[in-house]
Structures are given as structure tokens and as C-alpha cells.
Scaffold this motif. Sequence first.
Motif: not given
Length: 390
Positions: A107-112, A224-230, A232-239
Motif C-alpha cells: 500500500a505504501t510502496i515501501d521497498g524496505n 496481502a491484497i485486501a490488507a493493501a486496499v484497506m 489505502r482506504l484508511y489513509g496509509f501510503g501518503p507518498k
Amino acid sequence: MSQSAPAARGPAPASGGGSRLGRFAARLTGPLGSWWRGSVIPGIEHRAVIAKVDDEASLTPRYAFMILMSAGIAVLGLLLSSPAVVIGAMLISPLMGPIIGLGFGIATIDGNEIRRTAMTLAAGIVMAVLFTALVVFFSPIKDVTSEIAARTRPNLFDLLVALFSALAGAYAMIRGREGTIVGVAIATALMPPLATVGFGLATLNATVFFGALLLFVTNLMTIAIAAAVMARLYGFGPKLTSRQSGMQAGVIIVVFLALAIPLGYSLSQIAWEARAQRQAREVLAEQFPRQAKIDQLDIDFAGDPLTIRATVLTPQFRSRAAALGEARLAKALGRPVKLSLDQFRVGTAAGDAEAAQLASASASAASLKERENAAMVGRELALLAGVPAE
């Protein structure tokens, strides 16, 4: 606190207002989207959630110990065909943590974060599979039980169960309702498929190995996909920019379809087999009087022609029942059929049906013994001749 918390993974989100997609999305959501961004997202403790996700997705001695214990309980439950023991393995399995962490990393496209959670997950998978394979290798019981067989043929319903459970699990993680995770762990059943993979590896059973592996991968990717969607829905991934968001959504849709298409085909095949069972019973019942009863019906769907074995308890024998039934079944199922039909005569007196069922069971046991003896003789002849048993 919650407003400044997203900075833990980047600055304020890009609005995407300059793109047509962003303006269309803004018009589509309207007041609901404004209410969500203004009232719901600020109420989320983003820093606390990220810290909790990171802690649950860490490769620690506790994580390794719980993986091994959960895997051991799962494989013993599968070998004993005990649902209660298998559920116990689900409850203590720590695999949900790194999978949800992987979703947040996506969701945050955080490679680390993606690398860290993927390593934790991979380590857990390898430990579980090798440990369960070792247990099965030294076990005197290596039969494919009903609990094992149930995890070798995933279908679209398994994907939907994983999807709904993952949405509930991600929501519980974000909203601080950890008690829900217990129910999610039971629903998604991550460890039993891995234990089944270990069983397939130890017994060199490719059908069990790949079937259970597909079920586990289905659960893993869906969670993993469902967690990523949720997230993003709750404001994670600001970059993320609007283009990154579009690419992210495209990847999620492609992965979901790549899982759904083969699982949908598997579900249609299972549905066809269920209809074939019902049609076979109906066709066979038409060959006999109303008082007759189909005591046993087995269909080998992998055979060509389709092999059907049936036992009928009937007050009157039907000499042409097998030939007529075979022709009608071939027409109804659209495939060549080979029908093996055993008839046991049943009177109308009390106890006649029970006596016939006992006779049928005895005959089935004798037939099974004959097949086992024939197989043993075949193996011995193959060893003497130096050729494969087939």
C-alpha cells in the motif's frame, strides 16, 4: 497525533487533482469522500498501527517457535483427521502478521517493508514445510485423510473466504480490535495448507503438494491484497501520486484475476461433479422399482471412460439395468461411461434391508481385499521383471 502520523511513511498524500481520473473520483465520491477524509481517517492512530504491524511482521525467536509449534499441531491434526486439533494450529499460527505487513508495504510502496515482511514470511513457510515433512517422514501413518484431501482442491469460494476474512483482519488491525484476528485466523487457515504441502513433499505426492500450495498462495495473495486496499482506504501510503495509485490498482486487479480465473474453473468442475452424482443417482433409480435403494455410488472422474460403481438394494433384479443405465448416463453426462452395478435383492419383511446392506458391505470389503492382493502381486512381479509397476 493521527494527522501527523502518516509522515512515518511519507508526507501528505498527493491529491491527483490535476488528472482526469482524480477529478472523476472526486466527483464520484462527493460528500461521502469528504466526510471519510475529514472524519474517519483523522481518527486513525497511524503511527500506532504501523508500529503494531511492524512488530507482528518481525522475524524473532518467538515467531520461529510459534511457527514450528503450529506446524507440528497442524500436521498431527491432519494425520489424525481431527478438525479440533487442526483448529488449534490455526489459532496459534503467527503467519497472519507478516502477510498483513506485506499488504501495508504494498500500500505504501515501501521497498524496505516489503523485503522485510517477505523474508519473515519466506522463513516461516520454509520452516513449516520442512518441519511437517520431517514429521510425516518418520510417521507410521501416511494416509491421505479427509482433512488432507479437503485442502488439495481450492476453488473460487476459498478465495472469497480469504478475501472477506482479510478485510476483517485488516480492519481489526487498523481499528484496534485485535480479538477479531482469532476468528480471521480460523477462517483463512494458513497453517493447515502448509502442513499439507509438507505431507505432499514427504510422500512425494504431487497432487497433494501442488493442490495445497495453490490454496496457501491463494490465501496469502488475497490477504496481502485486501490488507493493501484497506490500508489505502484508511489513509496509509501518503507518498503515492495518482499515476502510482493507478499502477497499484492495476497490479492488484491483475493478481486477483490471475487467482480467480483458475479457481473459478475449479469451482465449475466441482459443481459439475456434484450434478453428475445427482444425475447418476436419478438415472439408476429409474431402472428399479420405487422401493429400491442406491446403497453406494462411487464415480472416478479422472477415468476415461468415466467409471461408475454402484450398489443397489432392490426387491426385484433387473437384468438389463447396467446396460440401460450406462447408455443413459453417457447421454446425460456427455461423456463415455463404464458402469459396474451390483444388485442385492431385498424383501419387504423387517430387517431385510439391513441384512442386504451387511451383505453389500461384506462384498465391498472382499472386493477391496482382492484388489489389494492383486496390486501386491503386481508389485512383486514388477520387481522380479525389473520394470515399473504400471
